[in-house]
Design an enzyme around this catalytic site. Structure first.
Site, PDB file in Angstrom:
ATOM      1  N   GLU A   1       0.955  -1.189  -0.160  1.00  0.00           N
ATOM      2  CA  GLU A   1      -0.054  -0.035  -0.077  1.00  0.00           C
ATOM      3  C   GLU A   1       0.865   1.384   0.025  1.00  0.00           C
ATOM      4  O   GLU A   1       0.241   2.321   0.314  1.00  0.00           O
ATOM      5  CB  GLU A   1      -1.084   0.127   1.122  1.00  0.00           C
ATOM      6  CG  GLU A   1      -1.790  -1.189   1.146  1.00  0.00           C
ATOM      7  CD  GLU A   1      -2.631  -1.448  -0.083  1.00  0.00           C
ATOM      8  OE1 GLU A   1      -3.137  -0.399  -0.638  1.00  0.00           O
ATOM      9  OE2 GLU A   1      -2.832  -2.609  -0.471  1.00  0.00           O
TER      10      GLU A   1
ATOM     11  N   ASP B   1      -1.391  -2.439  -9.278  1.00  0.00           N
ATOM     12  CA  ASP B   1      -1.856  -3.717  -9.209  1.00  0.00           C
ATOM     13  C   ASP B   1      -2.034  -4.589 -10.604  1.00  0.00           C
ATOM     14  O   ASP B   1      -2.459  -3.902 -11.361  1.00  0.00           O
ATOM     15  CB  ASP B   1      -3.501  -3.593  -8.550  1.00  0.00           C
ATOM     16  CG  ASP B   1      -3.305  -2.889  -7.246  1.00  0.00           C
ATOM     17  OD1 ASP B   1      -2.339  -3.126  -6.515  1.00  0.00           O
ATOM     18  OD2 ASP B   1      -4.432  -2.533  -6.951  1.00  0.00           O
TER      19      ASP B   1
END
Length: 730
Positions: A130, A221
């Site tokens: 993250e 991602d």
């Protein structure tokens, strides 16, 4: 040829981060493998001149090895021919900044060892989960064996790096231990793959220079290449975005070179030095804010970004660690992780410690330690899986303690366990771990069943979330017939961050919020004659609550605790004394709560006494393994129900091997209701089962000087010892 007439050149370093959380369903792995992971490898095999980096987290590497070993063989071939660089990081994708220092390095080193074993080369770069950055991380990454990491461009803006200087790598350090940091460029991240291929190529052309010293880094991602809504058709189906993109990269290779961060550093090196403040990506700074603050900050940030205002670079939002303030459930999880880590670190070296450490590291997987656009801590099965591994690690450590101390009982622990400034009490035996918070209504905050590795009381509170306003706005627009399908400003499909969809009609009308934490053994008094159903449906109003009253811990030993509290109910003074006991053994742990109410002043009191218990038995979606059973009639654990006074009340989960018998004296009626939150997922807004709220209701009559004692017992019959199934002593 002069530099002004030289052809303009630029390099592109793509890094695809692929992750599935610890505890996620096997069918999810299967589906995303087919939609995103496998197609990307096939595309790279078709385009051998396209270089990029791939990051697969520990859970994925384990799944590939078990389900598709041929996939890892193909990845290794791409690495061996120099086309792909494999990126490391924490093995089970933890937020490194949230871990004790030793666990940071251990997770990083284990990942390096795993990758070297699988593909033959130890990684030089680390993916940062993250992109949560704190200034102490360079030392841990360096000690873990890493040379570089990728952060967000927002990190560099916070360090006053100009926009034009973001196209390169920078050197930072902590304790004199160096680390190179790349910034994932926002324009690339928003265009790949949501913009048109032409817009990506043109964007890179605009930033090329005659010297060719710039590198555009895009780390994001891998799942958005096929498994996010609408992206499979866009990337691999009719749209063929990836095929067109890779073809365009090859076609423009004379000025646009694809590379990897390590290759770039070998050739160019960092362009400057930087010290970055605590940060993550911009959306995370929004999500961590309280809902009312987020509703101000989010639109302000997006408006500034859309207007390309220079002020946008200074809008950072909140600090990631404050998820532990925003959600008590996350704080509970995090502090249990810290305590478990300390126990594992104190174990003697050997196979048991290695097993405990592996469970600990799995229990540090980041997904349930925060909450953003999607599930996070709200995803029930993953939250319970995180607890499962922490309970398993602690069970192994405590088992070692008992054996090395000649079977001595585990001592009670009175300390500030949740770090809120007040002490809590922990009781434990071979079968269970129990935690009591005197200041929080004298509540029981956890009851962990060791043999089954199950957190029986891990229930989520229903809270307002900023995105609920988006759901309400969508419902209004839908009713008015004015909903639209957003699209990318650069001509592609809409980002998952922009799409609003719902999995069932009328969800906005089902939003409900709790004004208290969903703890257990919460005591309230209602008007005489109040039914359990009136309490569970919220129509009854309490006349007095010990649930919001601080209790005083008056005495305790290793297996029991006594607490006291006083309440004014109307003109009547009620003094309460509560004794909580942990009993039973490994396979039959038992929790007993005895509460005595004494009328010490004022008029007589006639009331309905309610004791609330919030239980998690993984009953979501009508799971047939989880149940309530009354007088032989079995119903789903996520369905409402009730039982008359005197009826045997059973519940449990067959797969987990948990059978729970609830008894009370004097006998009272029981009523229960599912606790359901509404949160977002890749598939849209949905209801999520967070546990069941059980209410045990007894009628009481108290005259001046009189007392009444009520007793509740939860007897757990366990048929599985998962620690023993893993071949470890318990």
């Amino acid at each position: 040829m002069s530099s002004s007439s030289a052809p303009r050149r630029i390099s592109l370093a793509l890094t695809l981060h692929n992750h599935q959380p610890v505890g996620n369903f096997g069918w999810v792995f299967d589906e995303i493998y087919e939609k995103a992971y496998l197609p990307m490898i096939e595309a790279l095999e078709r385009h051998p001149k396209v270089r990029l980096s791939l990051h697969y987290t520990g859970p994925l590497l384990e799944w590939f090895a078990a389900a598709h070993p041929e996939f890892l063989t193909r990845v290794r071939a791409l690495v061996e021919r120099g086309q792909v660089e494999i990126v490391g990081g924490g093995l089970y994708e933890p937020i490194l900044a949230s871990l004790p220092a030793a666990d940071r390095v251990a997770q990083l080193q284990r990942m390096r060892e795993r990758i070297k074993e699988l593909v033959g080369v130890a990684p030089q770069g680390a993916w940062l989960a993250e992109r949560v950055w704190e200034p102490s991380l360079p030392a841990a990454l360096h000690d873990g064996g890493y040379r570089w990491t990728i952060l967000d461009d927002a990190h560099f803006r916070a360090a006053a790096i100009p926009e034009d200087a973001l196209w390169g790598a920078y050197l930072t350090e902590d304790e004199g231990k160096p680390l190179t940091v790349f910034g994932t460029e926002q324009g690339l991240r928003y265009r790949i793959p949501f913009g048109s291929v032409e817009s990506v190529i043109e964007y890179l052309r605009e930033h090329a220079t005659p010297e060719g010293e710039r590198i555009g880094t895009m780390g994001d991602d891998g799942e958005k290449f096929g498994s996010w809504p609408t992206t499979w058709d866009h990337c691999w189906g009719e749209g063929q975005w990836v095929e067109k993109f890779f073809t365009a990269l090859e076609k423009n290779a004379d000025w646009l070179a694809t590379t990897t961060p390590s290759r770039w550093l070998d050739e160019r090196g960092p362009i400057g030095r930087v010290y970055l403040p605590t940060s993550s990506y911009a959306e995370m700074g929004d999500w961590v804010l309280p809902p009312d603050e987020s509703q101000i900050f989010g639109p302000m940030l997006h408006a500034a970004q859309d207007a390309k205002s220079p002020e946008a670079r200074y809008l950072r939002g909140g600090f990631w660690r404050n998820f532990q303030v925003k959600y008590s459930e996350i704080n509970d999880l995090h502090k249990q992780m810290l305590r478990t880590s300390a126990k594992v670190a104190a174990m003697p070296a050997g196979a048991e410690r290695l097993a405990a450490e592996d469970h600990l590291h799995r229990g540090q997987s980041n997904d349930c330690y925060w909450h953003g656009l999607f599930g996070g801590v709200y995803i029930t099965h993953m939250r319970l899986a995180t607890f499962e591994h922490l309970i398993a690690a602690e069970d192994i450590a405590d088992g070692t303690y008992r054996r090395t101390h000649a079977g001595a009982a585990l001592p009670a622990l009175l300390a500030d366990l949740d770090l809120d400034g007040a002490s809590e009490l922990q009781l434990a035996n071979a079968g269970a771990r129990l935690q009591i918070d005197p200041t929080e209504g004298g509540a029981i905050t956890s009851f962990d069943l060791r043999a089954s590795h199950h957190a029986l009381l891990a229930v989520m509170r229903r809270r307002p979330e900023a995105y609920h306003e988006k759901l309400r706005a969508h419902a209004k627009a839908e009713a008015a017939g004015t909903t639209t399908n957003p699209a990318s400003e650069s001509g592609g499909v809409a980002s998952i961050h922009d799409i609003v969809s719902v999995k069932e009609p009328g969800l906005a009308a089902k939003l409900q919020y709790d004004d208290y934490e969903r703890r257990s053994a919460l005591l309230r008094l209602y008007p005489a004659g109040t039914s359990g159903r009136a309490i569970t449906d919220g129509t009854a109003k309490a006349i007095g609550s010990f649930a919001s009253t601080p209790w005083t811990l008056t005495e305790h030993d290793d297996r029991s605790a006594t607490l006291t509290a006083t309440q004014q109910i109307g003109g009547t003074t009620i003094a309460a004394t509560r004794t909580i006991r942990l009993a039973g053994g490994r396979m039959d742990p038992t929790l007993v709560v005895e509460t005595t109410l004494a009328h010490t002043g004022g008029p007589a009191l006639s009331a309905a006494m309610d004791e609330e218990w919030n239980l998690m038995l993984l009953g979501g979606g009508g799971n047939p393994a989880a149940h309530w059973t009354v007088a032989g009639a079995r119903t789903a654990h996520d369905a409402p129900g009730d039982a008359p006074a005197g009826a045997p009340l059973l519940s449990g989960n067959d797969y987990l091997g948990i059978a729970l018998t609830t008894t009370s004296a004097p006998q009272g009626a029981a009523a229960w209701v599912p606790i359901e939150t509404i949160s977002n997922s890749e598939g849209g807004f949905e209801r999520v089962y967070q546990g069941s709220s059980l209410h045990l209701v007894r009628a009481i009559e108290l005259l001046l000087g009189a007392t009444i004692t009520v007793r509740t017992e939860f007897a757990c019959g366990l048929s599985r010892d998962i620690t023993a199934e893993e071949g470890l002593p318990s």
